[in-house]
Design a protein around this motif. Structure first.
Motif, PDB file in Angstrom:
ATOM      1  N   SER A 190      -4.398  -5.819  -6.515  1.00  0.00           N
ATOM      2  CA  SER A 190      -4.621  -4.377  -6.366  1.00  0.00           C
ATOM      3  C   SER A 190      -4.421  -3.900  -4.947  1.00  0.00           C
ATOM      4  O   SER A 190      -4.402  -2.698  -4.679  1.00  0.00           O
ATOM      5  CB  SER A 190      -6.035  -4.001  -6.832  1.00  0.00           C
ATOM      6  OG  SER A 190      -7.009  -4.311  -5.842  1.00  0.00           O
ATOM      7  N   TYR A 191      -4.287  -4.839  -4.003  1.00  0.00           N
ATOM      8  CA  TYR A 191      -4.103  -4.481  -2.595  1.00  0.00           C
ATOM      9  C   TYR A 191      -2.619  -4.228  -2.341  1.00  0.00           C
ATOM     10  O   TYR A 191      -1.801  -5.153  -2.361  1.00  0.00           O
ATOM     11  CB  TYR A 191      -4.650  -5.583  -1.688  1.00  0.00           C
ATOM     12  CG  TYR A 191      -6.157  -5.624  -1.689  1.00  0.00           C
ATOM     13  CD1 TYR A 191      -6.864  -6.330  -2.661  1.00  0.00           C
ATOM     14  CD2 TYR A 191      -6.892  -4.917  -0.742  1.00  0.00           C
ATOM     15  CE1 TYR A 191      -8.246  -6.340  -2.680  1.00  0.00           C
ATOM     16  CE2 TYR A 191      -8.282  -4.932  -0.749  1.00  0.00           C
ATOM     17  CZ  TYR A 191      -8.951  -5.644  -1.720  1.00  0.00           C
ATOM     18  OH  TYR A 191     -10.318  -5.650  -1.746  1.00  0.00           O
ATOM     19  N   ARG A 192      -2.273  -2.958  -2.105  1.00  0.00           N
ATOM     20  CA  ARG A 192      -0.869  -2.583  -1.984  1.00  0.00           C
ATOM     21  C   ARG A 192      -0.485  -2.120  -0.591  1.00  0.00           C
ATOM     22  O   ARG A 192       0.690  -2.110  -0.251  1.00  0.00           O
ATOM     23  CB  ARG A 192      -0.555  -1.470  -2.987  1.00  0.00           C
ATOM     24  CG  ARG A 192      -0.810  -1.870  -4.439  1.00  0.00           C
ATOM     25  CD  ARG A 192       0.073  -3.012  -4.895  1.00  0.00           C
ATOM     26  NE  ARG A 192      -0.138  -3.378  -6.285  1.00  0.00           N
ATOM     27  CZ  ARG A 192       0.509  -2.819  -7.302  1.00  0.00           C
ATOM     28  NH1 ARG A 192       1.400  -1.878  -7.085  1.00  0.00           N
ATOM     29  NH2 ARG A 192       0.256  -3.224  -8.526  1.00  0.00           N
ATOM     30  N   ASP A 193      -1.454  -1.681   0.207  1.00  0.00           N
ATOM     31  CA  ASP A 193      -1.156  -1.206   1.557  1.00  0.00           C
ATOM     32  C   ASP A 193      -1.689  -2.217   2.571  1.00  0.00           C
ATOM     33  O   ASP A 193      -2.862  -2.594   2.494  1.00  0.00           O
ATOM     34  CB  ASP A 193      -1.792   0.168   1.795  1.00  0.00           C
ATOM     35  CG  ASP A 193      -1.210   1.216   0.865  1.00  0.00           C
ATOM     36  OD1 ASP A 193      -1.985   2.047   0.355  1.00  0.00           O
ATOM     37  OD2 ASP A 193       0.011   1.197   0.637  1.00  0.00           O
ATOM     38  N   TRP A 194      -0.820  -2.601   3.512  1.00  0.00           N
ATOM     39  CA  TRP A 194      -1.141  -3.699   4.420  1.00  0.00           C
ATOM     40  C   TRP A 194      -0.915  -3.298   5.874  1.00  0.00           C
ATOM     41  O   TRP A 194       0.001  -2.526   6.187  1.00  0.00           O
ATOM     42  CB  TRP A 194      -0.246  -4.895   4.108  1.00  0.00           C
ATOM     43  CG  TRP A 194      -0.501  -5.461   2.764  1.00  0.00           C
ATOM     44  CD1 TRP A 194      -0.009  -5.024   1.564  1.00  0.00           C
ATOM     45  CD2 TRP A 194      -1.342  -6.576   2.455  1.00  0.00           C
ATOM     46  NE1 TRP A 194      -0.490  -5.787   0.534  1.00  0.00           N
ATOM     47  CE2 TRP A 194      -1.303  -6.753   1.049  1.00  0.00           C
ATOM     48  CE3 TRP A 194      -2.109  -7.443   3.226  1.00  0.00           C
ATOM     49  CZ2 TRP A 194      -2.013  -7.764   0.411  1.00  0.00           C
ATOM     50  CZ3 TRP A 194      -2.815  -8.448   2.588  1.00  0.00           C
ATOM     51  CH2 TRP A 194      -2.769  -8.596   1.198  1.00  0.00           C
ATOM     52  N   GLY A 195      -1.715  -3.892   6.758  1.00  0.00           N
ATOM     53  CA  GLY A 195      -1.462  -3.766   8.181  1.00  0.00           C
ATOM     54  C   GLY A 195      -0.449  -4.808   8.627  1.00  0.00           C
ATOM     55  O   GLY A 195       0.039  -5.612   7.821  1.00  0.00           O
ATOM     56  N   GLN A 223      -0.408   6.588   0.175  1.00  0.00           N
ATOM     57  CA  GLN A 223      -0.304   5.373   0.978  1.00  0.00           C
ATOM     58  C   GLN A 223      -1.261   5.450   2.150  1.00  0.00           C
ATOM     59  O   GLN A 223      -1.469   6.518   2.720  1.00  0.00           O
ATOM     60  CB  GLN A 223       1.124   5.183   1.488  1.00  0.00           C
ATOM     61  CG  GLN A 223       1.359   3.846   2.166  1.00  0.00           C
ATOM     62  CD  GLN A 223       2.818   3.682   2.568  1.00  0.00           C
ATOM     63  OE1 GLN A 223       3.628   4.585   2.444  1.00  0.00           O
ATOM     64  NE2 GLN A 223       3.144   2.508   3.065  1.00  0.00           N
ATOM     65  N   VAL A 224      -1.824   4.302   2.498  1.00  0.00           N
ATOM     66  CA  VAL A 224      -2.739   4.208   3.642  1.00  0.00           C
ATOM     67  C   VAL A 224      -2.048   3.395   4.733  1.00  0.00           C
ATOM     68  O   VAL A 224      -1.519   2.319   4.461  1.00  0.00           O
ATOM     69  CB  VAL A 224      -4.064   3.525   3.239  1.00  0.00           C
ATOM     70  CG1 VAL A 224      -4.988   3.428   4.442  1.00  0.00           C
ATOM     71  CG2 VAL A 224      -4.735   4.297   2.106  1.00  0.00           C
ATOM     72  N   ALA A 235      -7.597   3.051   9.732  1.00  0.00           N
ATOM     73  CA  ALA A 235      -6.796   3.568   8.626  1.00  0.00           C
ATOM     74  C   ALA A 235      -6.451   5.033   8.827  1.00  0.00           C
ATOM     75  O   ALA A 235      -7.224   5.801   9.417  1.00  0.00           O
ATOM     76  CB  ALA A 235      -7.555   3.395   7.311  1.00  0.00           C
ATOM     77  N   SER A 236      -5.308   5.415   8.324  1.00  0.00           N
ATOM     78  CA  SER A 236      -4.900   6.814   8.315  1.00  0.00           C
ATOM     79  C   SER A 236      -4.089   7.052   7.049  1.00  0.00           C
ATOM     80  O   SER A 236      -3.651   6.120   6.387  1.00  0.00           O
ATOM     81  CB  SER A 236      -4.075   7.163   9.554  1.00  0.00           C
ATOM     82  OG  SER A 236      -2.898   6.378   9.610  1.00  0.00           O
ATOM     83  N   GLY A 237      -3.907   8.316   6.733  1.00  0.00           N
ATOM     84  CA  GLY A 237      -3.155   8.635   5.530  1.00  0.00           C
ATOM     85  C   GLY A 237      -4.085   9.112   4.439  1.00  0.00           C
ATOM     86  O   GLY A 237      -4.924   9.975   4.650  1.00  0.00           O
ATOM     87  N   ARG A 238      -3.983   8.528   3.266  1.00  0.00           N
ATOM     88  CA  ARG A 238      -4.807   8.933   2.145  1.00  0.00           C
ATOM     89  C   ARG A 238      -6.286   8.655   2.413  1.00  0.00           C
ATOM     90  O   ARG A 238      -6.634   7.922   3.315  1.00  0.00           O
ATOM     91  CB  ARG A 238      -4.371   8.205   0.876  1.00  0.00           C
ATOM     92  CG  ARG A 238      -3.061   8.712   0.316  1.00  0.00           C
ATOM     93  CD  ARG A 238      -2.829   8.191  -1.068  1.00  0.00           C
ATOM     94  NE  ARG A 238      -1.654   8.791  -1.688  1.00  0.00           N
ATOM     95  CZ  ARG A 238      -1.275   8.559  -2.921  1.00  0.00           C
ATOM     96  NH1 ARG A 238      -1.983   7.746  -3.686  1.00  0.00           N
ATOM     97  NH2 ARG A 238      -0.203   9.134  -3.404  1.00  0.00           N
ATOM     98  N   THR A 239      -7.128   9.235   1.613  1.00  0.00           N
ATOM     99  CA  THR A 239      -8.565   9.153   1.812  1.00  0.00           C
ATOM    100  C   THR A 239      -9.025   7.706   1.846  1.00  0.00           C
ATOM    101  O   THR A 239      -9.019   6.996   0.843  1.00  0.00           O
ATOM    102  CB  THR A 239      -9.311   9.897   0.706  1.00  0.00           C
ATOM    103  OG1 THR A 239      -8.823  11.238   0.645  1.00  0.00           O
ATOM    104  CG2 THR A 239     -10.800   9.913   0.989  1.00  0.00           C
ATOM    105  N   PHE A 240      -9.434   7.280   3.023  1.00  0.00           N
ATOM    106  CA  PHE A 240      -9.861   5.905   3.249  1.00  0.00           C
ATOM    107  C   PHE A 240     -11.035   5.536   2.374  1.00  0.00           C
ATOM    108  O   PHE A 240     -11.092   4.438   1.820  1.00  0.00           O
ATOM    109  CB  PHE A 240     -10.211   5.756   4.730  1.00  0.00           C
ATOM    110  CG  PHE A 240     -10.860   4.464   5.102  1.00  0.00           C
ATOM    111  CD1 PHE A 240     -12.219   4.403   5.382  1.00  0.00           C
ATOM    112  CD2 PHE A 240     -10.114   3.296   5.191  1.00  0.00           C
ATOM    113  CE1 PHE A 240     -12.822   3.216   5.749  1.00  0.00           C
ATOM    114  CE2 PHE A 240     -10.707   2.099   5.547  1.00  0.00           C
ATOM    115  CZ  PHE A 240     -12.062   2.069   5.831  1.00  0.00           C
TER     116      PHE A 240
END
Length: 121
Positions: free
Chosen positions: A107-112, A1-2, A24-29
């Protein structure tokens, strides 16, 4: 997750410019396509601009072509949206998102959390 955090929204007049940032933080951006979506009151969320993981491919909605520019800095884990010649119809909440395919919205699963952009006439 990002994890994504947007900034840079605000209240401006028609014709002004704004630059949105998304950290972004978390998985490889660098492994993700990044997109900017927006949602105006009473309207569906739409993909405004997107950039591939390598920045070799970009997409723009017709309504923003020639006025908005998306870019990314993988070293800083940040994606930007430069918005010029803003119009009242650009008023919306702008969301940054990470996906696996540049122009495939599903395909966009991680959101701000979103940042408000308001353009007065």
């Amino acid at each position: 997750q990002v994890q994504l955090v947007e900034s840079g929204g605000g209240l401006v007049q028609a014709g002004d410019s704004l630059r949105l940032s998304c950290a972004a933080s978390g998985r490889t951006f660098s492994g993700y396509a990044m997109g900017w979506f927006r949602q105006a009151p009473g309207k569906e969320r739409e993909l405004v601009a997107a950039v591939s993981w390598s920045a070799g491919r970009t997409y723009y909605a017709d309504s923003v072509k020639g006025r908005f520019t998306i870019s990314r800095d993988n070293a800083k884990n940040t994606v930007y949206l430069q918005m010029n010649s803003l119009k009242p119809e650009d008023t919306a909440i702008y969301y940054c998102a990470a996906g696996t395919a540049t122009t495939v919205t599903s395909s966009y699963r991680d959101w701000g959390q979103g940042t408000q952009v308001t353009v007065s006439s």
